[in-house]
Design a protein around this motif. Structure first.
Motif, PDB file in Angstrom:
ATOM      1  N   ALA A  21      42.943  44.597  42.927  1.00  0.00           N
ATOM      2  CA  ALA A  21      42.218  45.980  41.108  1.00  0.00           C
ATOM      3  C   ALA A  21      41.934  45.325  40.211  1.00  0.00           C
ATOM      4  O   ALA A  21      42.915  44.456  39.490  1.00  0.00           O
ATOM      5  CB  ALA A  21      43.396  46.893  41.532  1.00  0.00           C
ATOM      6  N   ILE A  22      40.766  45.407  39.577  1.00  0.00           N
ATOM      7  CA  ILE A  22      40.349  45.363  38.373  1.00  0.00           C
ATOM      8  C   ILE A  22      40.539  46.191  37.764  1.00  0.00           C
ATOM      9  O   ILE A  22      39.566  47.302  38.241  1.00  0.00           O
ATOM     10  CB  ILE A  22      38.780  44.854  38.579  1.00  0.00           C
ATOM     11  N   ILE A  23      40.995  46.212  36.462  1.00  0.00           N
ATOM     12  CA  ILE A  23      41.265  47.187  36.247  1.00  0.00           C
ATOM     13  C   ILE A  23      40.902  47.005  34.601  1.00  0.00           C
ATOM     14  O   ILE A  23      40.717  46.179  33.837  1.00  0.00           O
ATOM     15  CB  ILE A  23      42.443  47.569  35.159  1.00  0.00           C
ATOM     16  N   GLY A  24      38.917  48.011  34.563  1.00  0.00           N
ATOM     17  CA  GLY A  24      38.237  46.691  33.284  1.00  0.00           C
ATOM     18  C   GLY A  24      37.365  45.999  33.981  1.00  0.00           C
ATOM     19  O   GLY A  24      37.171  45.374  34.315  1.00  0.00           O
ATOM     20  N   SER A  25      35.726  46.398  34.232  1.00  0.00           N
ATOM     21  CA  SER A  25      35.118  46.189  34.534  1.00  0.00           C
ATOM     22  C   SER A  25      33.456  45.823  33.746  1.00  0.00           C
ATOM     23  O   SER A  25      32.714  46.068  34.676  1.00  0.00           O
ATOM     24  CB  SER A  25      34.730  46.820  36.108  1.00  0.00           C
ATOM     25  N   GLY A  26      33.911  45.410  32.499  1.00  0.00           N
ATOM     26  CA  GLY A  26      32.720  45.153  31.581  1.00  0.00           C
ATOM     27  C   GLY A  26      32.514  43.391  32.157  1.00  0.00           C
ATOM     28  O   GLY A  26      32.472  43.151  34.050  1.00  0.00           O
ATOM     29  N   ILE A  27      32.179  42.678  31.276  1.00  0.00           N
ATOM     30  CA  ILE A  27      31.623  41.421  31.580  1.00  0.00           C
ATOM     31  C   ILE A  27      32.776  40.575  32.454  1.00  0.00           C
ATOM     32  O   ILE A  27      32.751  39.300  32.796  1.00  0.00           O
ATOM     33  CB  ILE A  27      31.439  40.887  30.064  1.00  0.00           C
ATOM     34  N   VAL A  28      33.944  40.529  31.817  1.00  0.00           N
ATOM     35  CA  VAL A  28      35.289  39.769  32.009  1.00  0.00           C
ATOM     36  C   VAL A  28      35.432  40.586  33.677  1.00  0.00           C
ATOM     37  O   VAL A  28      35.605  39.607  34.515  1.00  0.00           O
ATOM     38  CB  VAL A  28      36.548  39.388  31.406  1.00  0.00           C
ATOM     39  N   GLY A  29      35.860  41.975  34.163  1.00  0.00           N
ATOM     40  CA  GLY A  29      36.529  42.473  34.595  1.00  0.00           C
ATOM     41  C   GLY A  29      35.651  42.063  36.304  1.00  0.00           C
ATOM     42  O   GLY A  29      35.747  41.685  37.102  1.00  0.00           O
ATOM     43  N   LEU A 160      35.864  32.393  29.807  1.00  0.00           N
ATOM     44  CA  LEU A 160      34.228  33.077  30.315  1.00  0.00           C
ATOM     45  C   LEU A 160      33.578  33.219  29.150  1.00  0.00           C
ATOM     46  O   LEU A 160      33.693  33.581  28.546  1.00  0.00           O
ATOM     47  CB  LEU A 160      34.731  34.231  31.471  1.00  0.00           C
ATOM     48  N   ARG A 161      33.014  32.303  29.226  1.00  0.00           N
ATOM     49  CA  ARG A 161      31.827  32.198  28.731  1.00  0.00           C
ATOM     50  C   ARG A 161      30.591  33.759  28.751  1.00  0.00           C
ATOM     51  O   ARG A 161      29.635  34.088  29.818  1.00  0.00           O
ATOM     52  CB  ARG A 161      30.040  31.183  28.110  1.00  0.00           C
ATOM     53  N   ALA A 162      30.150  34.481  27.704  1.00  0.00           N
ATOM     54  CA  ALA A 162      29.567  35.916  27.563  1.00  0.00           C
ATOM     55  C   ALA A 162      28.454  35.749  28.848  1.00  0.00           C
ATOM     56  O   ALA A 162      27.606  36.114  29.821  1.00  0.00           O
ATOM     57  CB  ALA A 162      29.633  36.843  26.484  1.00  0.00           C
ATOM     58  N   HIS A 163      27.522  35.113  28.502  1.00  0.00           N
ATOM     59  CA  HIS A 163      26.205  34.677  29.079  1.00  0.00           C
ATOM     60  C   HIS A 163      26.260  34.087  30.308  1.00  0.00           C
ATOM     61  O   HIS A 163      25.181  33.329  30.900  1.00  0.00           O
ATOM     62  CB  HIS A 163      25.142  33.854  27.977  1.00  0.00           C
ATOM     63  N   LEU A 164      27.132  33.219  31.288  1.00  0.00           N
ATOM     64  CA  LEU A 164      27.555  32.327  31.987  1.00  0.00           C
ATOM     65  C   LEU A 164      28.778  32.919  32.699  1.00  0.00           C
ATOM     66  O   LEU A 164      29.669  32.087  32.623  1.00  0.00           O
ATOM     67  CB  LEU A 164      27.589  31.290  31.441  1.00  0.00           C
TER      68      LEU A 164
END
Length: 308
Positions: A21-29, A160-164
């Motif tokens: 389960a991925i909780i929080g599915s923004g850039i990192v999730g 994690l780099r935001a753009h990569l």
């Protein structure tokens, strides 16, 4: 004796896949979940933002609003908390992470006991000691749940780099897990079988500290060169040329161990002399050098400590 995701007498799963389960599915999730899905794992996304979930649905992923997590029918092996921890007046805002822990507690009441413990992986950047705080929160709010039997909270920072983000998630330089649990170590070894050579187990506090030092060093390096750039631009010096050559000649860059071993303050014939000389030269010309002055101050402090 059958062993799959953990120790004897525990449930058996496929040797190739875990339910995550991925909780929080923004850039990192999103990047974390998609990289795990690519490895053949069963990934389900959760978030409070329906727009984010709609995009994931359109891309063919299982995605649900967070309010549905507690009553979800699937039993997960891992819950990756990837929610934001923005800065507040008192430091990191941990409310979204704590809310996630509460939702996980409600979920576990539907599935525990007599199941494999859920490995809760904290991907969000948190203060040192947060792992213990979150475990206490779970134990206080859900006294019927037991650590190791029903859940294990681990520190599992992301880099994690935001753009990569997707590239970094699929091709990590290192995978850090902070846990003292044997079960959790076995579970992560199974999860990251292909990346076992870059999998590092630390204590929870060490993992939390590693993430913060990682980010703080990046910030300090950027600020150092920006301070230099302000001065050199005013002196009509081409910083692109100078800094590129520094990247080749400076031992602090080409030797990854330089400066991180416990060898005390810097000394020798060059570093103290050139530090003081440059700061004095810059001051006479009206430039401010707060970073360099701080560097010199810390070195003097270390000198005093080594002489005690």
């Amino acid at each position: 004796m059958n062993i799959a995701w953990g120790l004897p007498k525990l449930r058996i799963h496929s040797a190739k896949s875990a339910k995550i389960a991925i909780i929080g599915s923004g850039i990192v999730g999103e990047a974390t979940g998609q990289s795990l899905f690519k490895e053949g794992h069963d990934v389900t996304f959760f978030d409070t933002n329906k727009d984010v979930l709609d995009v994931l649905h359109k891309d063919g992923y299982s995605a649900y609003v967070m309010s549905e997590f507690a009553n979800h029918s699937k039993y997960f092996d891992f819950a990756f908390i990837c929610t934001p921890t923005p800065f507040s007046n008192t430091g990191w805002d941990m409310s979204s992470v704590k809310n996630s822990i509460s939702e996980i507690g409600k979920y576990l009441r539907q599935h525990a006991p007599n199941k494999t413990p859920l490995v809760i992986a904290i991907r969000s950047t948190v203060p040192i000691g947060a792992n213990s705080e979150l475990q206490q929160l779970m134990e206080l709010e859900f006294s019927d749940l037991l650590a190791e039997r029903d859940f294990i909270i681990c520190s599992h920072p992301e880099y994690l780099r935001a753009h990569l983000a997707h590239l970094d998630a699929c091709e990590p330089r290192a995978i850090i897990v902070g846990t003292l649990s044997r079960f959790a170590r076995l579970a992560f070894k199974k999860l990251y079988t292909k990346q076992k050579n870059i999998l590092h187990f630390l204590t929870p506090k060490e993992a939390e500290a590693h993430k913060l030092t990682h980010n703080l060093f990046n910030a300090a390096k950027i600020s150092f060169f920006n301070e230099q750039r302000i001065i050199y631009d005013s002196e009509k010096i081409d910083t692109d040329i100078v800094f590129a050559l520094v990247a080749e000649t400076s031992e602090a860059i080409w030797n990854p161990m330089y400066g991180i071993r416990n060898m005390g303050p810097y000394g020798g014939a060059c570093l103290p002399k050139d530090m003081e000389g440059f700061v004095a030269w810059a001051s006479r010309r009206g430039y401010i050098t707060p970073i360099l002055k701080s560097v010199h101050k810390i070195n003097k402090l270390m000198n005093q400590k080594t002489r005690i």
